[in-house]
Design a protein around this motif. Structure first.
Motif, PDB file in Angstrom:
ATOM      1  N   ASP A   1       0.928  -1.089  -0.125  1.00 48.06           N
ATOM      2  CA  ASP A   1       0.226   0.056  -0.003  1.00 48.06           C
ATOM      3  C   ASP A   1       0.922   1.267  -0.040  1.00 48.06           C
ATOM      4  O   ASP A   1       0.659   2.210  -0.673  1.00 48.06           O
ATOM      5  CB  ASP A   1      -0.849  -0.086   1.150  1.00 48.06           C
ATOM      6  N   ASP A   2       1.952   1.283   0.828  1.00 44.19           N
ATOM      7  CA  ASP A   2       2.902   2.333   0.922  1.00 44.19           C
ATOM      8  C   ASP A   2       3.756   2.662  -0.567  1.00 44.19           C
ATOM      9  O   ASP A   2       3.441   3.860  -0.939  1.00 44.19           O
ATOM     10  CB  ASP A   2       4.070   1.930   2.039  1.00 44.19           C
ATOM     11  N   ALA A   3       3.973   1.446  -1.115  1.00 42.45           N
ATOM     12  CA  ALA A   3       4.756   1.799  -2.260  1.00 42.45           C
ATOM     13  C   ALA A   3       3.587   2.212  -3.413  1.00 42.45           C
ATOM     14  O   ALA A   3       4.140   3.269  -3.879  1.00 42.45           O
ATOM     15  CB  ALA A   3       5.044   0.346  -2.692  1.00 42.45           C
ATOM     16  N   ILE A   4       2.493   1.641  -3.376  1.00 42.18           N
ATOM     17  CA  ILE A   4       1.377   2.201  -4.120  1.00 42.18           C
ATOM     18  C   ILE A   4       1.226   3.524  -3.876  1.00 42.18           C
ATOM     19  O   ILE A   4       1.149   4.230  -4.801  1.00 42.18           O
ATOM     20  CB  ILE A   4       0.366   1.225  -4.012  1.00 42.18           C
TER      21      ILE A   4
ATOM     22  N   ARG B   1       2.907   5.772  -2.439  1.00 42.74           N
ATOM     23  CA  ARG B   1       4.246   6.555  -2.843  1.00 42.74           C
ATOM     24  C   ARG B   1       4.245   6.777  -4.572  1.00 42.74           C
ATOM     25  O   ARG B   1       4.504   7.848  -4.819  1.00 42.74           O
ATOM     26  CB  ARG B   1       5.563   6.181  -2.324  1.00 42.74           C
ATOM     27  N   ALA B   2       4.175   5.501  -5.108  1.00 45.72           N
ATOM     28  CA  ALA B   2       4.211   5.695  -6.576  1.00 45.72           C
ATOM     29  C   ALA B   2       3.226   6.445  -6.922  1.00 45.72           C
ATOM     30  O   ALA B   2       3.175   7.232  -7.878  1.00 45.72           O
ATOM     31  CB  ALA B   2       3.934   4.280  -6.909  1.00 45.72           C
ATOM     32  N   ASP B   3       1.880   6.387  -6.513  1.00 42.84           N
ATOM     33  CA  ASP B   3       0.819   7.412  -6.953  1.00 42.84           C
ATOM     34  C   ASP B   3       1.089   8.884  -6.697  1.00 42.84           C
ATOM     35  O   ASP B   3       0.978   9.397  -7.626  1.00 42.84           O
ATOM     36  CB  ASP B   3      -0.507   6.897  -6.119  1.00 42.84           C
TER      37      ASP B   3
ATOM     38  N   GLU C   1       3.985  10.052  -6.522  1.00 40.75           N
ATOM     39  CA  GLU C   1       5.017  10.416  -7.461  1.00 40.75           C
ATOM     40  C   GLU C   1       4.486  10.739  -8.681  1.00 40.75           C
ATOM     41  O   GLU C   1       4.615  11.778  -9.340  1.00 40.75           O
ATOM     42  CB  GLU C   1       6.198   9.075  -7.475  1.00 40.75           C
ATOM     43  N   ILE C   2       3.648   9.694  -9.154  1.00 41.33           N
ATOM     44  CA  ILE C   2       2.899   9.733 -10.471  1.00 41.33           C
ATOM     45  C   ILE C   2       2.222  11.189 -10.551  1.00 41.33           C
ATOM     46  O   ILE C   2       2.245  12.046 -11.518  1.00 41.33           O
ATOM     47  CB  ILE C   2       2.123   8.539 -10.727  1.00 41.33           C
TER      48      ILE C   2
ATOM     49  N   LYS D   1       4.428  13.895 -10.753  1.00 37.96           N
ATOM     50  CA  LYS D   1       5.121  13.983 -12.176  1.00 37.96           C
ATOM     51  C   LYS D   1       4.170  14.586 -13.053  1.00 37.96           C
ATOM     52  O   LYS D   1       4.150  15.543 -13.943  1.00 37.96           O
ATOM     53  CB  LYS D   1       5.661  12.667 -12.683  1.00 37.96           C
TER      54      LYS D   1
END
Lengths: 256, 185
Positions: free
Chosen positions: B119-122, B124-126, B128-129, B132
């Motif tokens: 969840d964290d990674a998602i 974070r990725a979200d 970041e995305i 960006k």
């Protein structure tokens, strides 16, 4: 005349049929002599002594190893113990156990004397009224004394059938009284009579064996009688003992 | 005949002889032997009674009760062992159940941990995305703004050139106003 008679007697004997079925019961001094004082060692004394030996071998030596898993001899000793013990407890109840050694003594003596009497050339002590009457009187007297000691006058309730109609009771009391005093007579004569009759019959058959024609039948008859006598030897000891227990029960619990 | 009578007489004599010898034909009724037999019988009975009551019966009774005790003890021990076996089995089953529960717990924990990490990674990725994307949007907007400005400038310049090419004196303020007017659409 004398020689003639002797010759005739000899002829009769060689001719075969001579019966002396009762000679086996004659009490004789062991070491010769004719006098028979009360202390003389006789064949009766010998065979009574042998019954003591038999009892020692079976009950004392048989159980000397006190094995939890018994040997054959010890099994038989335990069987005898259990047999009489159960009989005493079943008939007289727990109070009867006190008199178990006494009952066991009677049983072991009678059964061993009976079986020793079955050996050829032996002497059956239990075929004598002198022996069985003493045994029966011992039971009769001790049971009577015990009955009065334990119950006092209530022991007389044995003769007063309280479940019968009142009018009948005196008559029943007389009958009961007579039957009570007949006990030692039947008790002793039953044993001696059975033993004596069986042994005498065997002897009679043995006398017939001298005749060639009937000797096979005679031998068969002796065999059959012997088998019967083995049975009788045990059964009479059993009957004597169980009656002792019944009389003992009457002394302990005189009420009907 | 003579022999017969003789035989009968002889038999009678023998009977008489036998009777004399053994007491009325039955040795059992020969009372002269009674004291002797009674004496030896009493001796025998006393000896047997003493042997039985002192030695044989206590010993055999002891053996029997000992055996009964042994059997009872063995049965009790067997019962004990059975109970212990049942206990051990129960403990084993319990341990098994516990282990299974523990395993499930660990698995669930691991799953939860992984889920959290995921969840964290998602997230974070979200993020970041998203960042960006925002950046890109901003860049695009800037570019678009830049383009609009350029277009305006180009349009003004072009309009001014066209005006001058047509031989008019280009009034810069009027051109700018007209272009702006047009650009607003």
């Amino acid at each position: 005349m004398a020689t003639e008679a002797q010759g005739a007697e000899h002829a009769a004997e060689s001719g075969g049929l001579v019966f002396h079925p009762m000679d086996q019961f004659i009490v004789k001094p062991l070491f010769g002599g004719d006098t028979l004082a009360w202390y003389t060692p006789t064949n009766a004394a010998l065979w009574m002594g042998l019954s003591i030996v038999a009892i020692i071998v079976l009950l004392v030596m048989g159980s000397s190893r006190r094995a939890v898993v018994p040997s054959r001899m010890q099994s038989v000793a335990e069987l005898a113990y259990g047999f009489v013990h159960k009989m005493v407890v079943d008939i007289c109840g727990k109070e009867g156990v006190k008199y178990f050694p006494y009952v066991m003594t009677l049983f072991m003596f009678i059964v061993s004397a009976n079986f020793l009497g079955l050996l050829p050339l032996s002497f059956s002590t239990t075929s004598h009224f002198a022996v069985t009457v003493v045994l029966a009187l011992l039971v009769f007297l001790s049971v009577t004394v015990l009955g009065f000691v334990k119950n006092g006058a209530a022991f007389l309730g044995l003769f007063w059938v309280s479940s019968a109609p009142l009018a009948l009771r005196p008559i029943l009391a007389i009958i009961e009284l007579i039957s009570y005093f007949v006990r030692p007579v039947s008790h002793s004569i039953r044993l001696a009579g059975n033993l004596m009759a069986g042994h005498a019959v065997i002897k009679v058959f043995a006398g017939f064996a001298a005749l060639t024609v009937v000797s096979p039948v005679s031998v068969l008859a002796i065999t059959a009688m012997y088998g019967l006598e083995v049975l009788v030897a045990f059964i009479q000891a059993y009957v004597f003992t169980i009656l002792t227990c019944v009389y003992l029960k009457d002394a302990l619990h005189p009420s009907h | 005949m003579a022999t017969e009578t003789h035989d009968a007489g002889q038999a009678a004599a023998e009977m008489a002889h036998g009777a004399a010898e053994s007491g009325a034909g039955m040795p059992q009724l020969d009372f002269s032997t009674y004291p002797n037999q009674v004496f030896w019988l009493v001796v025998t009975l006393v000896v047997i009674y003493l042997i039985l009551s002192r030695v044989a019966l206590p010993r055999i009774g002891g053996i029997l009760s000992e055996r009964a005790g042994t059997i009872t003890n063995d049965l009790a021990a067997a019962e004990d062992l059975k109970v212990k076996a049942a206990e051990a089995e129960e403990a084993y089953n319990q341990a098994l159940a516990e282990a299974r529960a523990e395993a499930q717990r660990i698995a669930a924990e691991a799953r939860a941990e992984i889920q959290v990490g995921l969840d964290d990674a998602i997230a974070r990725a979200d993020a970041e995305i998203a960042a960006k994307a925002a950046e890109s949007e901003k860049a695009i907007a800037e570019i678009r703004a830049g383009a609009l400005e350029s277009i305006e400038i180009v349009a003004k310049d072009t309009a001014a050139e066209i005006v001058s090419a047509l031989g008019f004196k280009s009034d810069e303020a009027a051109v700018t106003g007209a272009v702006t007017e047009r650009m607003k659409g």
